[in-house]
Design an enzyme around this catalytic site. Structure first.
Site, PDB file in Angstrom:
ATOM      1  N   HIS A  62      53.472  14.444 -33.841  1.00 47.71           N
ATOM      2  CA  HIS A  62      52.494  14.771 -32.733  1.00 47.71           C
ATOM      3  C   HIS A  62      51.873  13.557 -32.217  1.00 47.71           C
ATOM      4  O   HIS A  62      51.289  12.765 -33.115  1.00 47.71           O
ATOM      5  CB  HIS A  62      51.502  15.705 -33.177  1.00 47.71           C
ATOM      6  N   ASN A  66      46.786  12.180 -26.326  1.00 47.77           N
ATOM      7  CA  ASN A  66      47.362  13.519 -27.082  1.00 47.77           C
ATOM      8  C   ASN A  66      47.411  14.525 -25.984  1.00 47.77           C
ATOM      9  O   ASN A  66      46.610  14.930 -25.370  1.00 47.77           O
ATOM     10  CB  ASN A  66      46.192  13.718 -27.760  1.00 47.77           C
ATOM     11  N   CYS A 114      47.963  22.255 -30.823  1.00 46.87           N
ATOM     12  CA  CYS A 114      48.940  21.050 -30.748  1.00 46.87           C
ATOM     13  C   CYS A 114      50.081  21.571 -31.612  1.00 46.87           C
ATOM     14  O   CYS A 114      51.265  20.827 -31.180  1.00 46.87           O
ATOM     15  CB  CYS A 114      48.204  19.939 -31.161  1.00 46.87           C
TER      16      CYS A 114
END
Ligand code: COA
Length: 315
Positions: A242, A272, A108
């Site tokens: 994030h 996500n 990520c």
């Protein structure tokens, strides 16, 4: 370097929490308060490489440059249909570029790592225009029978064009190996010497360990940069974190002691999307006209590895 263009693409299929509860023992009442996610966009008949190329074209148009002007393409991706060639090479062909291509897998945190690699090439005088594209399909990594993992993710692609400038104030990269907390395993081809006995293991996650790491790593990376640059948290106009989980975002916000309006989010409608999360949010804010020249932005991301990173830049 500076960011001169952004682009993003989401799959058209929207999966709500209620839709998940039709085939999983879960509910909006469980998912929303713990994650902030109401729905996510999930790949159905799209191809990830097409989304990556489309996001890239949008970023190039936004920057006002052509694909042939690019000196490098860096693609951040954890998984796609091809083991080889690289996704960056596929994107290069699709958009009509001719420059060198590089794929990275920093989970990520890929967008931050890609910015750092690009910045090094700018500082070395090797490039004038770089495309960073982050394209992820975590929906193809999770087991859709595992309610503890699949509800958290969505797919998407986000891109940014970088050109010469002095707008990156600092980048902090971190890594702390903890490979049993968040991982997926695939089986390789058998050989005469290696029997094919194992099975694929879809994405596994120790949620509470990941939560603690995420808050600590992201807060630490941002604080490190602020201290190094002689800034305090109030000097940053926009925090783009994030988009993994609203509770993680709120914990980092509490640590920084900054008001909610400085933290644009899209986790509610995207889930996500791994390394695509930061550039998608960046693009959405950019196209809404949120950023004014001179605004200070802090971006921060964390994920499997554990890997994390943050950047402070001037818009
Ligand atoms: N629906 C309903 N129940 C669920 C569920 C779901 N989707 N997922 C898990 N549960 C259940 C568990 O089975 C467990 O049940 P039990 O108590 O009977 O064993 C219970 O809910 C609590 O599970 P737990 O894992 O302790 O929940 P939690 O409060 O830690 O929340 C997360 C789980 C995943 C939301 C939380 O740990 C988290 O946000 N972690 C970070 C995840 C993340 O952002 N990862 C990506 C980083 S890049």
């Amino acid at each position: 370097m500076k960011i001169t263009g952004t682009g993003s693409v989401l799959p058209k299929k929207i999966v709500t929490n209620d839709m998940l509860s039709e085939f999983l023992d879960t509910s909006d009442a469980w998912i929303y308060p713990r994650t902030g996610i109401r729905y996510r966009h999930v790949i159905s008949d799209e191809k990830l490489e097409d989304m990556a190329a489309e996001a890239s074209v949008k970023a190039l148009e936004n920057a006002g440059i052509k694909a042939e002007d690019l000196d490098m393409i860096i693609c951040s991706n954890v998984v796609n249909e091809y083991v080889t060639p690289s996704l960056s090479c596929i994107v290069q062909g699709a958009i009509g570029a001719t420059c060198p291509c590089l794929d990275i897998n920093c989970a990520c945190a890929g967008f931050i790592y890609a910015l750092d690699i690009a910045e090094s090439h700018f500082k070395a005088g090797k490039v004038k225009n770089v495309l960073v594209v982050c394209a992820e399909e975590p929906s193809r990594m999770t087991s859709w029978k595992d309610r503890s993992v699949c509800v958290l993710f969505g797919d998407g692609a986000g891109a940014a064009v970088l050109t010469e400038g002095d707008n990156i104030k600092g980048i902090k990269l971190s890594a702390a190996s903890a490979t049993d907390k968040l991982y997926e395993k695939r089986i390789l081809e058998p050989t005469p010497y290696v029997a094919k006995e194992e099975e694929n293991v879809p994405l596994q996650m120790k949620g509470q360990d990941v939560f603690k790491f995420a808050v600590k790593a992201s807060s630490g990376d941002i604080k490190y940069l602020l201290d190094k640059l002689g800034m305090d948290a109030g000097d940053v106009k926009w925090y783009l974190l994030h988009q993994a989980n609203m509770r993680i975002i709120n914990s980092i916000r509490d640590f920084l002691g900054q008001p909610e309006e400085k933290f644009p989010t899209n986790v509610e409608s995207h889930g996500n999307s791994s390394s695509a999360s930061c550039p998608i949010l960046l693009d959405e804010c950019n196209r809404k006209g949120l950023f004014k020249p001179g605004d200070i932005l802090a971006l921060s991301a964390f994920g499997a590895g554990f890997i994390s990173g943050a950047v402070i830049l001037e818009w």
